[in-house]
Design a protein around this motif. Sequence first.
Motif, PDB file in Angstrom:
ATOM      1  N   THR A 147     -34.224 -47.079 -19.440  1.00  0.00           N
ATOM      2  CA  THR A 147     -33.285 -46.470 -20.390  1.00  0.00           C
ATOM      3  C   THR A 147     -33.228 -47.035 -21.799  1.00  0.00           C
ATOM      4  O   THR A 147     -32.840 -46.434 -22.663  1.00  0.00           O
ATOM      5  N   LYS A 152     -33.077 -41.617 -22.504  1.00  0.00           N
ATOM      6  CA  LYS A 152     -32.572 -40.288 -21.975  1.00  0.00           C
ATOM      7  C   LYS A 152     -32.148 -40.785 -20.520  1.00  0.00           C
ATOM      8  O   LYS A 152     -32.705 -40.099 -19.399  1.00  0.00           O
ATOM      9  N   VAL A 155     -31.495 -37.838 -17.803  1.00  0.00           N
ATOM     10  CA  VAL A 155     -32.840 -37.577 -17.145  1.00  0.00           C
ATOM     11  C   VAL A 155     -33.273 -38.423 -16.314  1.00  0.00           C
ATOM     12  O   VAL A 155     -33.696 -37.998 -15.073  1.00  0.00           O
TER      13      VAL A 155
END
Length: 207
Positions: A147, A152, A155
């Motif tokens: 991350t 994201k 996601v």
Amino acid sequence: STGEAVCFYEIHQYVDIYVEDELIYSLRPNENNWYGKTTGCAWAVAHLVKEDENKEIRVCVSPIYSQNMEQPVTFYQGSAEVITGTLIHRSFFMLLVAIATIVIGIAFILFVLINFRNLDVDRDLLVLGCFSIFSGLWKLTDMPIATFLINKPLVLSNISLVCLSLMVPSFVLYIRNHFMRKDYMVWNYTILTGEVIAVLVMILHMF
């Protein structure tokens, strides 16, 4: 100094960062976000400018869930390059393991596809390869460094959940085909139960 940043890994927390009394960074869930109502697990990164030198930096963290009340926080300060290098160095072994697991899974699948007409080749390497890829992707997307490099978090969190759920049928199918009678209904029940649990987890994650 110019180009420096203060950052830390937050887990389901609201974050506000101040320089003196000026708010320079705030992390809240997106109001238009349809999947999940928290900030998730992400990096809070506040960039500093030269004018911030020798000023007090205040970080306010508010846990969204009670189980995160005692969550320890490790702060990093410095240039983005130095912080990235530090995080990659600390996660290097697990990154290597996750990537190697994915590569091995791809190699298994390619080996079977290339030698598909050879009846001596174990076709079950296909499901073992899938299990290897899913487990590697699950670990890779679940690591804090992911991350940081790819901003994201939702996601990556979704990919992690999907890969975790797909590990169940691929592993059970491989075990069934090698070690037990294939007609036992327990294998189908195990796969179905695992997938139902995965769907329920995703639905709960949404709300």
